[in-house]
Scaffold this motif. Structure first.
Motif, PDB file in Angstrom:
ATOM      1  N   GLY B 231       0.845  -1.188   0.000  1.00 40.42           N
ATOM      2  CA  GLY B 231       0.000   0.000   0.000  1.00 40.42           C
ATOM      3  C   GLY B 231       0.882   1.239   0.000  1.00 40.42           C
ATOM      4  N   LYS B 232       0.278   2.417  -0.173  1.00 42.03           N
ATOM      5  CA  LYS B 232       1.117   3.602  -0.345  1.00 42.03           C
ATOM      6  C   LYS B 232       1.333   4.380   0.957  1.00 42.03           C
ATOM      7  CE  LYS B 232       0.292   3.824  -5.187  1.00 42.03           C
ATOM      8  NZ  LYS B 232      -0.297   4.457  -6.332  1.00 42.03           N
ATOM      9  N   GLU B 233       1.172   3.704   2.089  1.00 41.70           N
ATOM     10  CA  GLU B 233       1.413   4.360   3.361  1.00 41.70           C
ATOM     11  C   GLU B 233       2.904   4.689   3.508  1.00 41.70           C
ATOM     12  OE1 GLU B 233      -0.465   1.863   2.920  1.00 41.70           O
ATOM     13  OE2 GLU B 233      -2.331   2.042   4.061  1.00 41.70           O
ATOM     14  N   ASP B 234       3.179   5.726   4.309  1.00 41.89           N
ATOM     15  CA  ASP B 234       4.563   6.153   4.521  1.00 41.89           C
ATOM     16  C   ASP B 234       5.414   5.042   5.114  1.00 41.89           C
ATOM     17  OD1 ASP B 234       4.129   8.527   3.449  1.00 41.89           O
ATOM     18  OD2 ASP B 234       3.934   9.642   5.340  1.00 41.89           O
ATOM     19  N   SER B 235       4.833   4.321   6.076  1.00 39.36           N
ATOM     20  CA  SER B 235       5.608   3.285   6.742  1.00 39.36           C
ATOM     21  C   SER B 235       6.076   2.234   5.739  1.00 39.36           C
ATOM     22  CB  SER B 235       4.746   2.616   7.828  1.00 39.36           C
ATOM     23  OG  SER B 235       3.597   2.046   7.219  1.00 39.36           O
ATOM     24  N   ALA B 236       5.185   1.896   4.800  1.00 42.84           N
ATOM     25  CA  ALA B 236       5.526   0.881   3.807  1.00 42.84           C
ATOM     26  C   ALA B 236       6.639   1.378   2.893  1.00 42.84           C
ATOM     27  CB  ALA B 236       4.281   0.535   2.989  1.00 42.84           C
ATOM     28  N   ILE B 237       6.528   2.631   2.460  1.00 39.63           N
ATOM     29  CA  ILE B 237       7.544   3.184   1.559  1.00 39.63           C
ATOM     30  C   ILE B 237       8.894   3.209   2.272  1.00 39.63           C
ATOM     31  CG2 ILE B 237       8.195   5.209   0.187  1.00 39.63           C
ATOM     32  CD1 ILE B 237       5.650   4.016  -0.867  1.00 39.63           C
ATOM     33  N   ARG B 238       8.847   3.625   3.543  1.00 40.22           N
ATOM     34  CA  ARG B 238      10.099   3.691   4.292  1.00 40.22           C
ATOM     35  C   ARG B 238      10.721   2.308   4.449  1.00 40.22           C
ATOM     36  NH1 ARG B 238       8.346   5.665   9.174  1.00 40.22           N
ATOM     37  NH2 ARG B 238       6.762   6.939   8.157  1.00 40.22           N
ATOM     38  N   LEU B 240      10.375  -0.245   2.375  1.00 38.96           N
ATOM     39  CA  LEU B 240      10.942  -0.677   1.098  1.00 38.96           C
ATOM     40  C   LEU B 240      12.322  -0.046   0.881  1.00 38.96           C
ATOM     41  CD1 LEU B 240       7.903  -0.566  -1.379  1.00 38.96           C
ATOM     42  CD2 LEU B 240       9.081  -2.572  -0.502  1.00 38.96           C
ATOM     43  N   GLU B 241      12.409   1.253   1.196  1.00 38.74           N
ATOM     44  CA  GLU B 241      13.691   1.944   1.023  1.00 38.74           C
ATOM     45  C   GLU B 241      14.769   1.319   1.906  1.00 38.74           C
ATOM     46  OE1 GLU B 241      14.772   4.108  -1.080  1.00 38.74           O
ATOM     47  OE2 GLU B 241      12.847   4.266  -2.108  1.00 38.74           O
ATOM     48  N   ALA B 242      14.362   0.970   3.130  1.00 37.60           N
ATOM     49  CA  ALA B 242      15.324   0.398   4.072  1.00 37.60           C
ATOM     50  C   ALA B 242      15.831  -0.962   3.602  1.00 37.60           C
ATOM     51  CB  ALA B 242      14.672   0.269   5.454  1.00 37.60           C
ATOM     52  N   ASP B 247      21.758  -7.540   3.084  1.00 33.92           N
ATOM     53  CA  ASP B 247      22.881  -8.242   2.460  1.00 33.92           C
ATOM     54  C   ASP B 247      22.469  -9.036   1.225  1.00 33.92           C
ATOM     55  OD1 ASP B 247      24.609  -7.291   4.214  1.00 33.92           O
ATOM     56  OD2 ASP B 247      24.545  -9.023   5.578  1.00 33.92           O
ATOM     57  N   PHE B 248      21.305  -9.702   1.333  1.00 34.17           N
ATOM     58  CA  PHE B 248      20.926 -10.620   0.261  1.00 34.17           C
ATOM     59  C   PHE B 248      20.325  -9.907  -0.947  1.00 34.17           C
ATOM     60  CE2 PHE B 248      17.585 -10.562   3.540  1.00 34.17           C
ATOM     61  CZ  PHE B 248      16.533 -10.051   2.798  1.00 34.17           C
ATOM     62  N   ILE B 249      20.174  -8.604  -0.890  1.00 35.56           N
ATOM     63  CA  ILE B 249      19.613  -7.887  -2.037  1.00 35.56           C
ATOM     64  C   ILE B 249      20.739  -7.259  -2.846  1.00 35.56           C
ATOM     65  CG2 ILE B 249      18.286  -5.846  -2.666  1.00 35.56           C
ATOM     66  CD1 ILE B 249      16.263  -6.735  -0.543  1.00 35.56           C
ATOM     67  N   GLU B 250      20.816  -7.689  -4.118  1.00 37.78           N
ATOM     68  CA  GLU B 250      21.880  -7.195  -4.982  1.00 37.78           C
ATOM     69  C   GLU B 250      21.497  -5.918  -5.687  1.00 37.78           C
ATOM     70  OE1 GLU B 250      22.705 -10.462  -7.581  1.00 37.78           O
ATOM     71  OE2 GLU B 250      24.546 -10.888  -6.484  1.00 37.78           O
ATOM     72  N   GLU B 251      20.252  -5.868  -6.094  1.00 37.65           N
ATOM     73  CA  GLU B 251      19.813  -4.721  -6.876  1.00 37.65           C
ATOM     74  C   GLU B 251      18.369  -4.461  -6.529  1.00 37.65           C
ATOM     75  OE1 GLU B 251      20.839  -5.333 -11.007  1.00 37.65           O
ATOM     76  OE2 GLU B 251      19.827  -3.463 -11.503  1.00 37.65           O
ATOM     77  N   ALA B 252      17.997  -3.210  -6.389  1.00 37.39           N
ATOM     78  CA  ALA B 252      16.619  -2.903  -6.040  1.00 37.39           C
ATOM     79  C   ALA B 252      16.074  -1.835  -6.971  1.00 37.39           C
ATOM     80  CB  ALA B 252      16.556  -2.420  -4.597  1.00 37.39           C
ATOM     81  N   ILE B 254      12.770   0.468  -6.969  1.00 34.55           N
ATOM     82  CA  ILE B 254      11.592   0.806  -6.170  1.00 34.55           C
ATOM     83  C   ILE B 254      10.925   2.030  -6.756  1.00 34.55           C
ATOM     84  CG2 ILE B 254      10.754   1.430  -3.869  1.00 34.55           C
ATOM     85  CD1 ILE B 254      13.341   0.116  -2.806  1.00 34.55           C
ATOM     86  N   SER B 255       9.623   1.907  -6.986  1.00 33.47           N
ATOM     87  CA  SER B 255       8.902   3.116  -7.381  1.00 33.47           C
ATOM     88  C   SER B 255       7.443   2.952  -7.022  1.00 33.47           C
ATOM     89  CB  SER B 255       9.066   3.357  -8.881  1.00 33.47           C
ATOM     90  OG  SER B 255       8.369   2.374  -9.585  1.00 33.47           O
ATOM     91  N   ASP B 256       6.912   3.931  -6.344  1.00 26.69           N
ATOM     92  CA  ASP B 256       5.468   4.032  -6.166  1.00 26.69           C
ATOM     93  C   ASP B 256       4.853   2.801  -5.486  1.00 26.69           C
ATOM     94  OD1 ASP B 256       3.456   5.765  -6.436  1.00 26.69           O
ATOM     95  OD2 ASP B 256       2.772   5.015  -8.378  1.00 26.69           O
ATOM     96  N   GLY B 257       5.546   2.316  -4.467  1.00 29.45           N
ATOM     97  CA  GLY B 257       4.991   1.177  -3.747  1.00 29.45           C
ATOM     98  C   GLY B 257       5.222  -0.161  -4.424  1.00 29.45           C
TER      99      GLY B 257
END
Lengths: 257, 304
Positions: B231-238, B240-242, B247-252, B254-257
């Motif tokens: 959903g587009k709530e602030d907590s969710a966006i934050r 995703l950014e975090a 470590d296990f994420i090589e490439e991300a 992210i846009s618009d939820g």
């Protein structure tokens, strides 16, 4: 040769389907028979318009058959040429702009056979048009004005046809890289300039193709004593150069821009 | 010996490079997709292969002959928007194409009848091309390219302009044709390439970005991927950014939820992400774990 013949048949089929093979000869026939008819009835036409000065009608003579025939052929030098050039202008330019040449040139076809087939097809239309037109003009001239030598009529028509063929070949050359209307305009302009230059210096430039119309009229007037070979040779050379140049340019410009 | 060898092919228009040094070889009997976004140089490449455009530099060798020999008689070519003589009937056009390919009248008549049936225009053969639909014209285009049994078929965006039914028809034909001749077709629709081709040449900005067999590209470039939508709530966006810094994420991306993560370990990533989502009460809308597709490869190559 096999491909050239198939290409020629395709061009002729297009001439038939687009009615070019019908309307161009029809215009030539109408132009041809108009001249003897108008000359014959000129006295009556003037008499019907009320305000003719009294002395004029008495001095009017009916023109000689040979000069009427020459005037009829002279019609082909203006309107006839315009129509032939307009009928030719899209033969290469149209294929390029519509994109049909992209499919055609991906086949193992040489550009010279494409151009030669188009030239021959336009030549065929021209021969049919001027043949029927001159025959119509000669028939009415003989009926209304008096006898003509058939041999002279054929020779004069042939010389005139050669001059028209020069204009058609120039159009084909220009349409190999210009748009259709530009090609038509440029070749008409060039034909006009050639006539004008020849008219200004008729003695020095009597070897030019532009002296063919004058020669054609001369054949009818005096039976061909003034015929020289030079303009015929230069016209044939011009036509060969046009076909060669058109093939060269058509080989380079295959795709719609 | 490959059927077609292209070496360091260049084409520039008025100094502006359109194709910038491409090399590839095509074995007889393969079906090759020339992929790439609009403006990648696909059409220019195919036109050079078809002999319609002279290259600025580089060589094209066909069938082991010397470079520069005219091989158009072995070629079938269908441009992006084929233009026909609208005053001809379909049958007359195929006959004309057969004659232009060098067949005599009798061979041409026999071959054109057969090819019209094959592309499904048997009943419309006597009608004028001017009245054909887009799909029929495309099939007629295939017919004129096939009538002389070419050794190499070049098709420029054969299905891009068609509706789903026309597309289906042409794809079925291609599936059939690829059994008997070598095919190169360009497309920007990845699904079409995946459906019928063996090899892929992916072009971008006039150069080849990636090339190889479809299966080897899949093996080499398929990455474990997790896609999720919140959903587009602030907590969710934050949140995703975090996640970028795990470590296990090589490439991300992210846009618009919406987020796409290339991960090293799908199992670990799935467990961690779902756990965190529950703990932080993130409104997850969608969650998908799997491997990347040709489309992801395409986006990756073209996007950078």
């Amino acid at each position: 040769m096999r491909r050239l013949w198939a290409l020629y048949l395709k061009e002729m089929l297009e001439s038939v389907r687009s009615y070019k093979l019908i309307w161009i000869p029809v215009v030539f026939i109408v132009l041809g028979i108009m001249q003897p008819l108008v000359s014959f009835y000129m006295a009556d036409i003037l008499a019907f318009s009320s305000n003719v000065p009294a002395g004029l009608m008495e001095n009017m003579e009916r023109p000689a058959a040979s000069s009427v025939m020459a005037q009829a052929l002279g019609q082909y030098g203006t309107i006839g040429m315009l129509i032939l050039v307009l009928g030719t202008m899209n033969s290469l330019a149209g294929e390029r702009s519509s994109g049909t040449s992209e499919l055609l040139m991906a086949k193992p076809v040489s550009s010279i056979s494409v151009v030669a087939a188009k030239w021959t097809a336009n030549f065929t239309v021209l021969v049919i048009a001027i043949g029927l037109g001159a025959a119509g003009a000669a028939y009415y001239t003989v009926q209304l004005m008096g006898a003509l030598s058939w041999r002279d009529v054929i020779a004069a028509s042939g010389l005139y046809a050669l001059w028209l063929l020069c204009a058609v070949s120039l159009t084909l050359l220009f349409s190999a890289w210009l748009r259709g209307p530009a090609a038509a305009g440029l070749s008409l302009l060039l034909a006009a300039v050639m006539s004008l230059v020849h008219g200004l210096l008729p003695v020095k430039l009597n070897w030019m193709p532009a002296s063919l119309p004058g020669m054609s009229a001369g054949v009818l007037a005096d039976g061909g004593t003034g015929v020289s070979l030079a303009p015929i040779v230069s016209a044939v050379l011009l036509i060969i150069i046009c076909i060669a140049g058109a093939s060269l340019m058509a080989g380079r410009n295959k795709l719609p821009v | 010996m490959p059927l077609l060898m292209v070496k360091d092919l260049h084409k520039s228009f008025k100094g502006h490079p359109s194709v910038n040094g491409i090399s590839f070889g095509i074995e007889a009997g393969r079906c090759v997709a020339l992929l790439g976004p609009n403006g990648a140089g696909k059409t220019t490449t195919l036109r050079m292969l078809a002999g319609l455009l002279p290259q600025t530099a580089g060589t094209i060798t066909f069938g082991g002959g010397s470079p520069g020999t005219d091989y158009r008689q072995y070629l079938g070519y269908l441009p992006q928007a084929p233009a026909f003589y609208n005053w001809m009937s379909g049958h007359e056009y195929i006959l004309f194409a057969a004659r232009m390919s060098g067949m005599n009248a009798r061979e041409a008549a026999a071959a054109s009848g057969a090819v019209l049936e094959r592309v499904g225009l048997g009943s419309a053969a006597r009608r004028r091309i001017g009245g054909y639909s887009g799909g029929m014209k495309q099939r007629l285009g295939l017919g004129q390219a096939l009538v002389h049994r070419p050794r190499l078929l070049l098709l420029d965006e054969p299905v891009s302009a068609l509706d789903p039914i026309g597309r289906r028809e042409v794809m079925e034909l291609l599936r059939d044709i690829r059994e008997e001749t070598t095919v190169i077709f360009s497309t920007h629709v990845l699904h079409d390439a995946e459906e019928i081709c063996d090899d892929v040449v992916l072009m971008n900005k006039g150069t080849i970005a990636v090339q190889g067999t479809l299966s080897s590209l899949r093996a080499e470039y398929s990455l474990p991927v997790i896609r999720l939508t919140t959903g587009k709530e602030d907590s969710a966006i934050r949140w995703l950014e975090a996640l970028r810094h795990k470590d296990f994420i090589e490439e991300a991306l992210i846009s618009d939820g919406k987020a796409v993560f290339n991960v090293t370990d799908v199992e670990l990533a799935r467990r961690t992400l779902l756990q965190e989502a529950v703990e932080l009460d993130i409104p997850l809308l969608q969650f998908e774990a799997g491997s990347s597709t040709l489309e992801d490869l395409f986006m990756k190559v073209v996007g950078t």
